[in-house]
Design an enzyme around this catalytic site. Structure first.
Site, PDB file in Angstrom:
ATOM      1  N   ARG A   1       0.826  -1.211   0.000  1.00  0.00           N
ATOM      2  CA  ARG A   1       0.000   0.000   0.000  1.00  0.00           C
ATOM      3  C   ARG A   1       0.861   1.262   0.000  1.00  0.00           C
ATOM      4  O   ARG A   1       0.962   1.972  -0.990  1.00  0.00           O
ATOM      5  CB  ARG A   1      -0.941  -0.001   1.215  1.00  0.00           C
ATOM      6  CG  ARG A   1      -2.099   1.026   1.092  1.00  0.00           C
ATOM      7  CD  ARG A   1      -1.734   2.445   1.460  1.00  0.00           C
ATOM      8  NE  ARG A   1      -1.225   2.586   2.818  1.00  0.00           N
ATOM      9  CZ  ARG A   1      -0.806   3.734   3.335  1.00  0.00           C
ATOM     10  NH1 ARG A   1      -0.811   4.840   2.588  1.00  0.00           N
ATOM     11  NH2 ARG A   1      -0.342   3.791   4.575  1.00  0.00           N
TER      12      ARG A   1
ATOM     13  N   CYS B   1       6.406   9.918  -0.216  1.00  0.00           N
ATOM     14  CA  CYS B   1       5.242  10.690   0.208  1.00  0.00           C
ATOM     15  C   CYS B   1       4.939  11.711  -0.868  1.00  0.00           C
ATOM     16  O   CYS B   1       5.746  12.608  -1.121  1.00  0.00           O
ATOM     17  CB  CYS B   1       5.492  11.398   1.543  1.00  0.00           C
ATOM     18  SG  CYS B   1       4.101  12.424   2.076  1.00  0.00           S
TER      19      CYS B   1
ATOM     20  N   HIS C   1       6.809   4.222  12.365  1.00  0.00           N
ATOM     21  CA  HIS C   1       6.688   4.193  10.903  1.00  0.00           C
ATOM     22  C   HIS C   1       7.647   5.260  10.369  1.00  0.00           C
ATOM     23  O   HIS C   1       7.263   6.412  10.173  1.00  0.00           O
ATOM     24  CB  HIS C   1       5.231   4.503  10.516  1.00  0.00           C
ATOM     25  CG  HIS C   1       4.954   4.459   9.048  1.00  0.00           C
ATOM     26  ND1 HIS C   1       4.127   3.514   8.477  1.00  0.00           N
ATOM     27  CD2 HIS C   1       5.360   5.244   8.026  1.00  0.00           C
ATOM     28  CE1 HIS C   1       4.039   3.732   7.173  1.00  0.00           C
ATOM     29  NE2 HIS C   1       4.785   4.783   6.872  1.00  0.00           N
TER      30      HIS C   1
END
Length: 300
Positions: free
Chosen positions: A15, A240, A207
């Site tokens: 993902r 990102c 994370h």
């Protein structure tokens, strides 16, 4: 120095890793990656997300993907949902665990989901009500915990406030994301110290992205604070889209190498994990970002 005896690895490559690819990855390739991760012993595989295909076209096939996963006993396949519409899509295909996401930065929240932090939490309260009614587990993400591409430094207390809000909503686990990978070990420990005043450390995950090469050092720092859940991405996939220059998540292979060296149990098989990384890297026609994979390849 007391370290956890065992660490749970949450694999986010299918993902968080693949959503940043320029072109969507076919369902059959994603299934092949998930199958190889299962064989490597990964027990939590974040498989996809039910977000708008307009904004994240790489995740448009998540419903089809989830329906085709040959789910293994003892393995969970959480799916990210941004709102009630996403939850409805998840429920329609039988998802058992979802993840919701907030941020410790007002600017990042506005850029990412076009609302304030307070409004994002309010939206998720409705999602949580529905999720509980259907017996779903819900994981929470907090982005920008060690820095923001728009605001720079983020106070640990702001991270703690958002983490507490998600925990009080009913999230069983809170994943703390260094989204742009700017954190350093001391700051990572300070952040954990602030968050654990309102959320038990056993409910926290790290994370960390590796933009400045600090992810492993930061992980070791928070392991010393009792964190025993680590999000990572096979072959270092990811990035990102809202943070220019942010490289991928820390590579699962590199995390495993460090944990093995510390004598910390994970249940993962390095050889099979490397095979999973090689599989997806070959499809993407690039070298694995994992330093372990590169070192072993050079040794051969």
């Amino acid at each position: 120095m007391q370290l956890p005896e065992r660490v749970k690895i949450v694999e986010v490559g299918p993902r968080d890793g693949l959503q940043n690819e320029a072109a969507p990855v076919p369902v059959e390739v994603k299934l092949g990656l998930i199958e190889r991760l299962e064989k490597a012993g990964v027990s939590v595989i974040e498989a996809g997300s039910f977000v708008s295909p307009k904004w994240v076209p790489q995740m448009a096939s998540s419903a089809e993907l989830f329906q085709q996963i040959d789910q293994k006993p003892g393995v969970s396949y959480p799916m990210l949902v941004p709102n009630l519409k996403g939850l409805e899509s998840a429920l329609s295909v039988g998802v058992k665990e979802i993840a919701i996401f907030a941020a410790a930065s007002e600017s990042f929240t506005q850029k990412n989901i076009n609302c304030s932090i307070e409004d994002s939490i309010a939206r998720y309260s409705d999602v949580m009500v529905q999720a509980k009614q259907h017996g779903l587990l819900v994981r929470g993400y907090v982005s920008c915990v060690l820095g923001c591409p728009y605001e720079g430094e983020i106070a640990p207390e702001r991270v703690a406030d958002v983490a507490r809000s998600l925990y009080e909503l009913g999230c069983y686990e809170i994943s703390l994301g260094d989204t742009v990978g700017v954190g350093t070990p001391a700051k990572a420990q300070q952040m954990i110290d602030a968050v654990t005043k309102c959320v038990p450390v056993e409910n926290l995950a790290a994370h960390f992205h590796d933009t400045y090469g600090q992810a492993l050092a930061n992980l070791f720092a928070v392991l010393q604070r009792g964190v025993s859940i680590i999000d990572s991405s096979v072959s270092g996939l990811g990035g990102c889209p809202y943070a220019k220059g942010a490289s991928g998540n820390v590579a699962t292979e590199d995390v495993l190498y460090m944990l093995n060296g510390l004598g910390i149990q994970t249940g993962l098989d390095m050889e099979r994990l490397l095979q999973a990384g090689d599989f997806i890297s070959r499809y993407l026609q690039r070298e694995p970002a994992s330093k372990v994979a590169r070192a072993l390849s050079a040794a051969d």
